[in-house]
Structure formats: structure tokens, C-alpha cells
Design an enzyme around this catalytic site. Structure first.
Site: not given
Ligand code: 13P
Length: 340
Positions: A177, A219
């Protein structure tokens, strides 16, 4: 029990019609959420709230996995079943946030480096034993005058790659992420430029670290106008810019991309995802891994009051369903109002 392959865990996380619930707020972050509803944050109020979410009827129809925080991974349902065991019994993959948060990056005012690599192998071994099959690490990139610097992007990408390699060594799927924040007055063009730079460096570092792309989930942020930007990009522009950026940087070997919501309203986050999924022939699954966009309405409806649990669950279920529709481009603005 034989260990599942990274690919099969990732496939379950991005199963058709489903996405991930990010319920991994750290103790500091969940306190901020509870402050808004005047609820004291205690181990039991945190447990009770997570229990409310996870016991929502039909949750598993639209939720494939849940990201937990260290404390929650060790907590239990009201009936005494450990949360990871309970989630797995419904076919929902339990995951764990493993980073230790974004800390000031020495020598680079305004920028952060995410910490948590020391001792990570040992923690992953313990987390696997407690039932976690995927993990999350969030690198944070802020946009402002003179930043992000190339050094901060490099340092965060390097840490993400070291984390991802450790996860794969322990048979845990890493959610990678790199979040470019929406905070600030920057335009969508600036967000696209920074997201391009960030994703280029993240995939260079993942390659250098020998990370197997088939066994990760990316992500990212969507490419979007800053919160204070006065020239707002339209939803169609957000979808087009985000897809353009992802196509330039994310190899087709990556099975899935699960967006964060990052401060978008629930309706914006669902609409943007839906518009992207209306595009044909994308090389990866595009899904959600939302925290606030799935939980905000539920928190408000529940308000921390006993007797309101079902109202909270209805709101969580509503937004989970809307985003499930967005997985195939089937969500349209305002639909949530018909779906009680
Ligand atoms: P938001 O969807 O609220 O941005 O949270 C997702 C997340 O996991 C951030 O790390």
C-alpha cells in the site's frame, strides 16, 4: 493442513463480487473515530464494535477478507470464538496490519517513513499461527510545496519491498500500500504525476527484492483532486486518470488491485470503482479495501449505543453491497438510497 499457496490466498481476496474490509485502525486511529460518536475507546468497546461489523448478516457475500489490528487478531466474538477463526469459518480471509506507522523522516521535513521492519519475520510467524493469511503495510506520500522528494519515495518503496519479501517467505500475501494522500489543494494532474513516480519506484523495488508479483495485492490511492483543490475533477476523469496510471506501472502478473478510500465519501469511492470496472479487458481484478468508506455510515448509525447494533450493521451491509456492485460496473450514483 497444508499451507495454501500465495496465489490461492490472493485469488480468494479478490474473488468476484467481493472486496476487503479494512478494520485495522490502530488504537490511536480508532480513538479518533470513537471520539466522533462520543464513545470511550477501551479494549471492550473496540472488541464490541468489531464484533458488530463481523457478525453482520450476509457479510461474506460481499467481503472476501478483513484487515485486523494486532489487538483485534487476539480478540474474540461474544460467543468466545477468536476473530480470525470466526472469519475463516465464514470463508473470509483474516489479515493483519504489520507496519508500525509513518514516522518523521530524518532530514526531510514534511515527509515520513513507515517503520516496523525490525523483528517483522518473528511477528509474521506468530501472526500466521494466529490465523492471518495476508498482511498490510502502508507507506505514506504527502503532496505539498517541494515534496514528495525522490528520496522519501525511494525509502518508502524500499521498505514496502522488504516487507513484501518477508511476508512471502512466511506464506503470507502482502498487501502493498503506497498511499499518495488526498490532503492539500493539489490538482488531479499533480496527483497523477506523483502516483506515477511512486508506482514506478515501488515496482522497481519489488523487482529488486525478488518479490513474486503473482502473490501480492496492490493497494493504491485513486488519482484524484486534493481535498482543498477548487478545480474538482469529475468522476469520469478520476476513473480515466487512475486507469491510465495503473496501466503504465502495474504488470499484468499482479492478480488484483484493491483501492483505499483515503477520505473520499462512500458514494464517491463506490462510483469511482464502478466506473473503472465498466472498462473492458483490464489485466487485473479491481476491487476495494476500504476503511472509512465502508465504516463511516455504520459508525454514525450505531453511535456506540446498545440497541443500535442492527442499524449499524445495515449501513455496513449497504455500502458493502454497493461496492460489490461496483466490482462489475453496476453501481450508479444514488443507488444506495433504494437499497435499504
Ligand atoms: P481508508 O479506506 O479509510 O483510506 O482506509 C484504508 C486503509 O487501510 C488505509 O491504510
Amino acid at each position: 493442513m497444508s499451507a495454501e499457496s500465495l496465489e490461492s490466498i490472493a485469488a480468494a481476496m479478490i474473488a468476484p463480487g467481493k472486496g476487503i474490509l479494512a478494520a485495522d485502525e490502530s488504537s490511536g486511529t480508532i480513538k479518533k473515530r470513537f471520539d466522533k460518536i462520543n464513545l470511550e475507546s477501551t479494549a471492550e468497546s473496540r472488541r464490541g464494535y468489531r464484533d458488530l461489523l463481523f457478525s453482520t448478516p450476509d457479510m461474506a457475500k460481499s467481503i472476501s477478507g478483513v484487515i485486523l489490528y494486532d489487538e483485534t487478531l487476539r480478540q474474540k466474538t461474544a460467543a468466545g470464538v477468536p476473530f480470525p477463526t470466526y472469519l475463516a469459518s465464514m470463508g473470509v480471509v483474516p489479515g493483519i496490519k504489520v507496519d508500525a506507522g509513518a514516522k518523521a523522516l530524518a532530514g526531510f521535513p514534511n515527509e515520513t517513513i513507515t517503520e516496523g521492519l525490525d523483528g517483522l519475520r518473528e511477528r509474521l510467524i506468530e501472526y500466521y499461527g494466529l490465523g492471518a493469511r495476508f498482511a498490510k503495510w502502508r507507506g505514506v506520500i504527502d503532496i505539498g510545496a517541494g515534496f514528495p522528494t525522490a528520496y522519501a519515495i525511494h525509502a518508502n518503496a524500499h521498505a514496502l519491498a522488504r516487507y513484501a519479501a518477508l511476508c512471502q517467505e512466511q506464506k503470507i500475501v502482502p498487501i502493498v500500500e503506497p498511499e499518495v494522500l488526498m490532503d492539500g489543494a493539489h490538482t488531479i494532474e499533480r496527483c497523477e504525476q506523483v502516483t506515477n513516480d511512486v508506482l514506478a519506484e515501488v515496482f522497481a523495488q519489488l523487482h529488486a527484492a525478488g518479490v513474486r508479483l503473482e502473490g501480492i495485492i496492490l493497494k493504491p490511492n485513486m488519482v484524484i483532486s486534493g481535498k482543498q483543490c477548487t478545480q474538482r475533477a469529475t468522476p469520469a476523469q478520476v476513473a480515466a486518470a487512475t486507469l491510465r496510471c495503473l496501466k503504465r506501472h502495474v504488470p499484468g502478473a499482479v492478480p488484483g488491485i484493491a483501492f483505499l478510500s483515503g477520505g473520499q465519501s462512500p458514494a464517491e469511492a463506490a462510483l469511482h470503482l464502478s466506473l473503472m470496472n465498466a472498462s473492458k479487458n483490464l489485466p487485473w481484478q479491481l476491487t476495494f479495501s476500504y476503511g472509512r468508506a465502508l465504516q463511516d455510515a455504520a459508525l454514525t448509525a450505531w453511535g456506540g449505543k446498545s440497541g443500535n447494533e442492527a442499524a449499524g450493521q445495515r449501513e455496513f451491509a449497504r455500502w458493502a453491497r454497493m461496492n460489490s456492485l461496483a466490482r462489475t460496473g453496476g453501481y450508479q450514483a444514488g443507488m444506495e438510497q433504494q437499497a435499504a
